[in-house]
Design a protein around this motif. Sequence first.
Motif, PDB file in Angstrom:
ATOM      1  N   ALA A   1       0.857  -1.186   0.000  1.00 51.32           N
ATOM      2  CA  ALA A   1       0.000   0.000   0.000  1.00 51.32           C
ATOM      3  C   ALA A   1       0.893   1.235   0.000  1.00 51.32           C
TER       4      ALA A   1
ATOM      5  N   LYS B   1       0.634   4.331   0.197  1.00 55.97           N
ATOM      6  CA  LYS B   1       0.488   5.444   1.133  1.00 55.97           C
ATOM      7  C   LYS B   1       1.263   5.226   2.420  1.00 55.97           C
TER       8      LYS B   1
ATOM      9  N   GLU C   1      -0.122  -1.170  -4.396  1.00 50.23           N
ATOM     10  CA  GLU C   1      -1.493  -0.669  -4.316  1.00 50.23           C
ATOM     11  C   GLU C   1      -1.432   0.837  -4.227  1.00 50.23           C
TER      12      GLU C   1
ATOM     13  N   ASP D   1      -6.919   1.842  -6.191  1.00 51.28           N
ATOM     14  CA  ASP D   1      -8.055   1.809  -5.257  1.00 51.28           C
ATOM     15  C   ASP D   1      -8.528   3.200  -4.839  1.00 51.28           C
TER      16      ASP D   1
ATOM     17  N   ARG E   1     -15.104  -3.081  -5.002  1.00 52.25           N
ATOM     18  CA  ARG E   1     -14.849  -3.109  -3.563  1.00 52.25           C
ATOM     19  C   ARG E   1     -16.162  -3.229  -2.808  1.00 52.25           C
TER      20      ARG E   1
ATOM     21  N   HIS F   1     -11.229  -4.336   2.127  1.00 53.88           N
ATOM     22  CA  HIS F   1     -10.154  -3.944   3.065  1.00 53.88           C
ATOM     23  C   HIS F   1     -10.900  -3.531   4.331  1.00 53.88           C
TER      24      HIS F   1
ATOM     25  N   SER G   1      -7.553  -0.725   9.027  1.00 54.96           N
ATOM     26  CA  SER G   1      -6.127  -0.708   9.304  1.00 54.96           C
ATOM     27  C   SER G   1      -5.919  -0.795  10.823  1.00 54.96           C
TER      28      SER G   1
ATOM     29  N   GLY H   1      -4.041  -4.153   6.330  1.00 58.04           N
ATOM     30  CA  GLY H   1      -4.612  -3.808   7.623  1.00 58.04           C
ATOM     31  C   GLY H   1      -4.151  -4.624   8.807  1.00 58.04           C
TER      32      GLY H   1
ATOM     33  N   GLU I   1      -2.721  -6.319   0.202  1.00 55.19           N
ATOM     34  CA  GLU I   1      -2.353  -4.879   0.155  1.00 55.19           C
ATOM     35  C   GLU I   1      -1.827  -4.420   1.511  1.00 55.19           C
ATOM     36  N   PHE I   2      -0.802  -5.070   2.026  1.00 55.37           N
ATOM     37  CA  PHE I   2      -0.301  -4.679   3.342  1.00 55.37           C
ATOM     38  C   PHE I   2       0.601  -3.453   3.252  1.00 55.37           C
ATOM     39  N   GLY I   3       0.544  -2.619   4.257  1.00 54.95           N
ATOM     40  CA  GLY I   3       1.384  -1.426   4.317  1.00 54.95           C
ATOM     41  C   GLY I   3       2.116  -1.365   5.652  1.00 54.95           C
ATOM     42  N   ARG I   4       1.375  -0.956   6.686  1.00 52.22           N
ATOM     43  CA  ARG I   4       1.984  -0.734   8.001  1.00 52.22           C
ATOM     44  C   ARG I   4       2.726  -1.960   8.523  1.00 52.22           C
TER      45      ARG I   4
ATOM     46  N   TYR J   1       3.920   5.512   7.413  1.00 51.49           N
ATOM     47  CA  TYR J   1       2.982   6.607   7.665  1.00 51.49           C
ATOM     48  C   TYR J   1       3.541   7.743   8.533  1.00 51.49           C
TER      49      TYR J   1
HETATM   50  C1  LIG Z   1      -4.584   1.899   3.680  1.00 48.97           C
HETATM   51  C2  LIG Z   1      -5.008   0.746   2.856  1.00 48.97           C
HETATM   52  C3  LIG Z   1      -4.263  -0.436   2.853  1.00 48.97           C
HETATM   53  C4  LIG Z   1      -3.066  -0.644   3.753  1.00 48.97           C
HETATM   54  O1  LIG Z   1      -3.424  -0.663   5.089  1.00 48.97           O
HETATM   55  P1  LIG Z   1      -2.311  -1.031   6.195  1.00 48.97           P
HETATM   56  O2  LIG Z   1      -3.027  -0.875   7.479  1.00 48.97           O
HETATM   57  O3  LIG Z   1      -1.193  -0.094   6.039  1.00 48.97           O
HETATM   58  O4  LIG Z   1      -1.902  -2.447   5.943  1.00 48.97           O
HETATM   59  C5  LIG Z   1      -4.648  -1.445   2.009  1.00 48.97           C
HETATM   60  N1  LIG Z   1      -5.723  -1.322   1.198  1.00 48.97           N
HETATM   61  C6  LIG Z   1      -6.475  -0.198   1.179  1.00 48.97           C
HETATM   62  C7  LIG Z   1      -7.621  -0.122   0.257  1.00 48.97           C
HETATM   63  C8  LIG Z   1      -6.140   0.863   2.011  1.00 48.97           C
HETATM   64  O5  LIG Z   1      -6.893   1.964   2.000  1.00 48.97           O
END
Ligand SMILES: *Cc1c(COP(=O)(O)O)cnc(C)c1O
Length: 462
Positions: free
Chosen positions: A74, A76, A95, A118, A163, A214, A217, A256, A294-297, A398
């Motif tokens: 992700a 962001k 993503e 997305d 979605r 999703h 988070s 998330g 779609e992992f980020g954090r 973030y």
């Molecule tokens: C923010 C977001 C993510 C990533 O979330 P994390 O908590 O960082 O893993 C994945 N998919 C979508 C659609 C998001 O908005």
Amino acid sequence: MTSTTRAAGAAHSPPGPRAARFAEAVRRAVADGLLGERQPVAGFLDVDGVRDSVTALHEAFASVPGVPVLHTFAAKAASLVPVLRLLADCGMGCEVASPGELRLAVEAGFAPERIVLDSPAKTREELRLALALGVAVNADSPGELRRIGELRSPDSASVLGLRVNPQVGGGSIGAMSTATATSKFGVALRDPGAREQVVQAFAERPWLTRLHTHVGSQGCPPELIAEGIAETYGLAEEINATVGARQVTGIDIGGGLPVNFADDEVRPAFSDHVAALRAAAPGLFDGRYHLVTEFGRSLLAKNGFIGARVEYTKDAGGRRIALTHAGAQIATRTVFMPEAWPLRVGVFDGEGRPRSGPPMVQDVAGPCCFAGDVVAHARELPEIREDDFVVLYDTGAYYFSTPWAYNSLPRPAVYGFSFGPDGDGPHFAPVRDAQSLDAVAAESGLDHADALTALTERRPAP
Ligand SMILES: *Cc1c(COP(=O)(O)O)cnc(C)c1O
């Protein structure tokens, strides 16, 4: 840590526990001037740790053989081109949720078929570009589905999805919970008639082949995330049964996974998540569906930290306060929602060596001109002194990647570090330069300096 003997085993396995490596990185960053009087705040990313986290994600899903998975990051969570390119190099997709993030993903070198778009409010222009590039697009609403239907050409390579919001409820942080009854995201599945309309939408559009969810988070328990994904899987089965074909071929299960900000342990692990998903929706892993994550954090948070110089200390109302250069401009969520986003703080002396000593209750404040600009309230820490450094842990996602321009404070520099295959690091590489004051002025309208006075210029009376 500074040993030059070649470490046995995997080239990218970081030497020693994370805390020891970070302490060594702080010491070297101070010695090398990456942190100091001239550069009082910077972000740092542990590149070895990032590679390990990506490996852990891939291995967790690969533990179930025969399931095709595209793991996207992700954007962001760390919208920095070198970080995205590192993740592409590690085998990730990306993503993206805005035209800017799409641009960064393309610049980072992700192939279009490994990018998922997305954005919550996609413009026609944005959709046209995505369809022309061939990136996957998840529509957020029936209205957007209609637009995509109008804009897509039959030969577009884009995988198209919808979605859905399984409305399984929120987690402990409202602003991070996307599966509440009235969430702005996706099609609210439990609303009267909505499920039938989604099935109908697929039946009418053979090109719609993916479902996306999703659940939320940080703050969403893994069980809640698994429940939402299981609901989405059930919907895919229902759509395919209704249309009498394998039309839904892919399920994008979002990201998330929460991060433990309380200590150094990675908890829950990706393997825990896969186990929870298999329990909630066994059919998801039988190889009939292509999965997207779609992992980020959870990939980056624990692999980064912020270092900041302590400019002064003072006492007020019986409280010791350290005035540092890390505040709301780099830890925005923590400053505005301190209960939801607590950060661990480390104290280092002027040479970047960890301070020990009896705990003392202190506030760690930032450089912004408002009273709430405090990153840690009444925290027990070794006594902080002028010219010390504080470290904010677990800020790889973030935080330093997403600065806020309050008080015209410059965007801080970001560095990646690695101990290298021989463990003789840390070696640093620039990820983003600190913003110069010239750049601050330029981005604050310097080119238009006369625009407003000229607009209302008093003309001499005729
Ligand atoms: C923010 C977001 C993510 C990533 O979330 P994390 O908590 O960082 O893993 C994945 N998919 C979508 C659609 C998001 O908005």
